[in-house]
Design an enzyme around this catalytic site. Structure first.
Site, PDB file in Angstrom:
ATOM      1  CE  LYS A 224      67.444   2.062 118.845  1.00 19.66           C
ATOM      2  NZ  LYS A 224      67.858   2.504 120.137  1.00 19.66           N
ATOM      3  NE  ARG A 229      68.438  11.540 121.521  1.00 24.71           N
ATOM      4  CZ  ARG A 229      67.384  11.690 120.727  1.00 24.71           C
ATOM      5  NH1 ARG A 229      66.463  10.741 120.678  1.00 24.71           N
ATOM      6  NH2 ARG A 229      67.261  12.770 119.984  1.00 24.71           N
ATOM      7  NE  ARG A 244      62.632   8.616 125.218  1.00 24.30           N
ATOM      8  CZ  ARG A 244      62.263   7.524 124.603  1.00 24.30           C
ATOM      9  NH1 ARG A 244      63.139   6.848 123.900  1.00 24.30           N
ATOM     10  NH2 ARG A 244      61.041   7.116 124.644  1.00 24.30           N
ATOM     11  CD  GLU A 269      72.151   6.194 123.205  1.00 23.40           C
ATOM     12  OE1 GLU A 269      71.596   7.129 122.593  1.00 23.40           O
ATOM     13  OE2 GLU A 269      71.567   5.158 123.558  1.00 23.40           O
ATOM     14  CE  LYS A 391      62.515   3.004 117.878  1.00 26.86           C
ATOM     15  NZ  LYS A 391      62.387   3.464 119.248  1.00 26.86           N
TER      16      LYS A 391
END
Lengths: 521, 333
Positions: A224, A229, A244, A269, A391
């Site tokens: 992660k 994003r 996002r 990302e 996540k």
């Protein structure tokens, strides 16, 4: 302006999401065109007025109110538009001015006249309408409504789904006459816009306990990354980078846009990357702050995308395919893209959750904030479905520190001492190591505020130094060396995890404890 | 040089010629008290001089033994080498300004004061003086209290539009609660108003003093009764909102009557859904026009936004000094 001012008032004080939606819906249903379209654009951040810079407003109010009294007022209120709205000495009789006319007048007026126009309107509005006008003119509404919530309210007026509206959104412009007409039963507007935003797929948090309930072999894992994003869309020459939530941020990242020579929509990302080294989040933040970065910034802080999914590729919509197949397509696609701007988010190899836990506990880079899990058979669906994507964030680090300074907060916390500087022991001295202004509840904030007022040693403007008497447990996401701080340390996202009303100050942590947590030099 | 008439000391304003304090924050031998709010009227002094109503209010709050001796102000009197007079302050029931005169100088310590008419106390009386001592609670030009009737109309409109949700109005027990109730009655609201137990004694006292508050009922109903209420207004001290008492109400509208509600962040910070800007202090315009009306040679400032009032005084060529007194609440509303 009155109806819009009342709406802002409702939105500001109504706590619940549903009540906010109801207030938005009632306004959008009853306000006339084109007013409601401009109001909607103001709420979603799509209204381009750009006429009233803070400096213009300050000059405007400076002509009516003593600057020092204004400065004291601003310091107390904490919000520029609100301060001006409240101190403005009204000269005329209040009227219900027409919002649409104000917007159109401002859009057509030369920039130099903005201050004078706004001042003329302020003279004829009541305080809450003055606030609404100033918020509108400065563009930063920040009334507790996201662009998405405004679009959800819109979708509740009629049949179209929120996802349909979001896909169309970037092809539409205020005052959205065709959009309202469609929602109220008319014809669907044709999406004229190239490279539209597509609603993204989000993950839900998970912990070790919940992991035990699911099967490791069903999931692929990757790091992660601590960036933001992004959706990169390239469509017959139109190239866009979206956040996002669908905000278009292409302008801030010309270095990426220039290299988007593909046809499709990629999910990944956004990072600042120098060769193989991913820079800390702070470097990316510098880029995000610049609407149009200069050449020096582009060189010192080069942006790159680390890709993890593909939604559309060469005209084909891949979202219904299982993740494993999309991943294979993505790997082929990335192979043809310039590697200094695009690379793949690598997959982690693991057999058991214990394997993955070991990887998560010792990531190869400091910009990794945990691991992502994606079900191999999951389609790409909009929103935050529970199950396909998880996540698993890294545990925060914690230390016990002593509060040394407190500063009055702004905005929501104006008037409360809510920003704290904390320290740890270095020999017999307390050395400040960071600042925190979150992690506590409103009730704790009130207790902290009381503590500050009763334990002040000295005041320096909005800052008070405190008797070293209160220990707090500070949680943070990482630690770096810093030349800017006296302690030589910089914490990432420190917040107050617990207030240790009971703990003696002598038992707070020592600086060596922190130094041991530093990454190798 | 003549001895100063009043001196700011850590425990409060002291008058050496009369050997007394005004509104001291710590126990002293002899205290003159402007009004019954807790930050001005503390228990434990050797002797207290105040209006009858302020003494009664102190007895209600602290018990009959709140001071060694008590003296009701009934008219001008000599204390040591000074002459002392009380004048109405318009703040809360019993509130007074205290005028101290000696050696040809008069100082008026106004305590807290308000300029708008309210049924719950006598209006502020401007008193000519050499030194006027003022509060500065709302001394910033952002504070312009709206007409309280407009605020009450907002509350009543909200009650009508959401009749199922009881409206819980936060109001301090002395003064604000009765002001809100009286305003509701003046607006024609004649249904029963529910009051939290902490307000009972002071509301009873207002009624006994001839201030009509209409039908008041204790807000001690159980959950079932509370959920059956429609268009209900419940008045409670703000501290009650954090207690279990609130749990009997289902989805209440949290409201708060205070001058601080002018600032959005204050309202949001307190989780207030319906802010009502109703104050028992002067706002900026009232404060500055009061100073101009009284036109003292010097203006002394006790507590609140001293810097802004100092700046205003400088802009208007007025002599002013902040007293830097401690112990008064930063948020006495």
């Amino acid at each position: 302006m009155r109806a819009f001012a009342q709406l802002l008032e409702r939105l500001a004080f109504t706590p619940g999401r549903n009540a906010k939606l109801a207030a938005l819906g009632a306004y959008l249903r009853t306000a006339p065109d084109p007013e409601r379209g401009y109001a909607l654009a103001a709420l979603t951040g799509d209204l381009e007025l750009g006429r009233a810079q803070p400096a213009v407003l300050r000059a405007m109010v400076g002509a009516r109110v003593d600057p020092e009294l204004f400065a004291l007022s601003y310091d107390f209120v904490g919000d520029l538009a609100e301060t001006i709205a409240l101190v403005w000495p009204m000269a005329g009789t209040p009227e219900d001015l027409d919002l649409a006319q104000i917007v159109e007048t401002l859009q057509a007026a030369p920039k130099a006249r903005a201050g004078e126009l706004i001042a003329g309107w302020l003279d004829r509005l009541e305080a809450s309408e003055r606030y609404a006008l100033l918020k509108l003119a400065t563009g930063g509404l920040r009334v507790g409504v996201s662009a998405r919530l405004a679009r959800v309210a819109l979708s509740q007026l009629g049949a179209p789904e929120i996802a349909e509206i979001e896909e169309l959104w970037h092809g539409l412009a205020p005052p959205y006459l065709n959009l309202f007409s469609w929602i109220e039963g008319g014809e669907k507007p044709v999406n004229a816009a190239r490279a539209p935003f597509r609603p993204v797929m989000l993950s839900t948090p998970i912990d070790a306990e919940a992991l035990a309930q699911i099967e490791p072999s069903d999931y692929a894992a990757e790091w992660k990354w601590d960036g933001i994003r992004i959706q990169a869309v390239s469509d017959e020459g139109t190239r866009r980078l979206y956040s996002r939530t669908g905000e278009d941020i292409s302008q801030s990242f010309p270095d990426i846009v220039a290299h988007m020579a593909f046809e499709g929509a990629l999910d990944g990302e956004l990072l600042v990357r120098r060769g193989a080294d991913v820079a800390p989040f702070g470097d990316l933040q510098k880029r995000l702050g610049r609407k149009s970065p200069g050449r020096a910034m582009l060189q010192s802080h080069p942006a790159a995308l680390r890709l993890y999914d593909v939604m559309i590729w060469e005209g084909e919509d891949l979202r219904a395919l299982p993740y494993a197949q999309r991943r294979a397509r993505l790997e082929r696609a990335v192979a043809d893209l310039p590697p200094e701007r695009f690379d793949l988010s690598p997959q982690l190899s693991f057999r058991s959750w214990d394997d993955l836990a070991a990887l998560r506990a010792d990531p190869p880079e400091t910009v990794i904030e945990g691991v992502m899990l994606k079900r191999r058979d999951s389609a790409y669906v909009a929103g935050r479905p529970r199950g396909p994507w998880y996540k698993w964030k890294r545990d925060p680090m914690v230390i016990d520190a002593v509060l040394l300074y407190a500063q009055r907060g702004h905005g929501k916390r104006s008037g409360f001492y809510s920003d704290f500087t904390f320290a740890v022991w270095d020999g017999a001295q307390l050395v400040p190591v960071g600042k925190a202004y979150s992690g506590f509840t409103d009730e704790e904030l009130r207790r902290l505020d009381r503590f500050v007022r009763h334990n002040t040693i000295e005041r320096f403007g909005p800052v008070r130094s405190l008797k070293p008497e209160l220990v707090v447990e500070v949680a943070f996401e990482g630690l770096n060396r810093s030349t800017r701080h006296k302690s030589g340390l910089a914490m990432r996202f420190p917040r107050i995890a617990r207030i240790r009303w009971d703990k003696p100050v002598a038992e707070a942590d020592r600086i060596d404890t922190l130094r041991d947590l530093l990454p190798p030099a | 040089m003549a001895q100063p008439l009043l001196i700011p000391r850590p425990e409060g304003l002291y008058c050496p010629l009369g050997d007394f304090h005004i509104d001291p924050s710590r126990p002293v031998a002899r205290a003159l008290i402007t009004h019954g709010h807790a930050d001005h009227a503390r228990a434990g002094h050797g002797a207290v001089l105040a209006t009858r109503q302020t003494l009664d209010i102190m007895a209600i709050r602290y018990g009959a033994e709140f001071t060694g001796q008590r003296q009701v102000y009934e008219g001008p009197l000599r204390i040591g080498q000074t002459e002392v007079r009380f004048h109405p302050a318009g703040h809360v029931l019993g509130s007074a300004q205290i005028a101290v005169t000696a050696q040809g100088t008069r100082i008026v310590a106004s305590g807290d004061y308000a300029r708008r008419a309210t049924p719950s106390c006598a209006p502020f009386e401007p008193v000519a003086c050499d030194i006027f001592i003022t509060e500065a609670t709302f001394a910033l030009p952002v504070f312009r209290h709206p007409d309280p009737r407009v605020e009450i109309a907002k509350l009543l409109a909200s009650v009508k539009s959401e009749p199922e949700r009881p409206h819980l109005v936060g109001a301090y027990a002395l003064g604000k609660a009765q002001r809100v109730i009286a305003l509701l009655r003046a607006a024609g609201y004649d249904a029963p108003i529910y009051i939290h137990g902490a307000l009972q004694a002071l509301c009873d006292y207002h009624i006994a003093q001839g201030i009509a508050l209409g039908d008041l009922r204790p807000a001690t109903m159980d959950k079932t009764e509370a959920r059956a209420l429609r268009e209900a207004i419940v008045i409670a001290p703000p501290s009650a909102f954090g207690s279990a008492w609130v749990q009997r109400f289902s989805d209440p509208v949290i409201s708060f009557a205070s001058g601080w509600m002018q600032i959005r962040a204050r309202a949001r910070q307190r989780g207030v859904e319906l802010p009502l800007v109703i104050s028992d202090h002067v706002d900026w315009d009232e404060l500055t026009s009061t100073v101009e009306e009284i036109d003292p040679a010097e203006l002394w400032i006790t507590h609140g936004r001293e810097e802004a009032l100092m700046r205003w005084a400088a802009l208007h060529q007025r002599v002013a000094r902040p007293l830097g007194l401690v112990g008064y609440e930063e948020e006495p509303e």
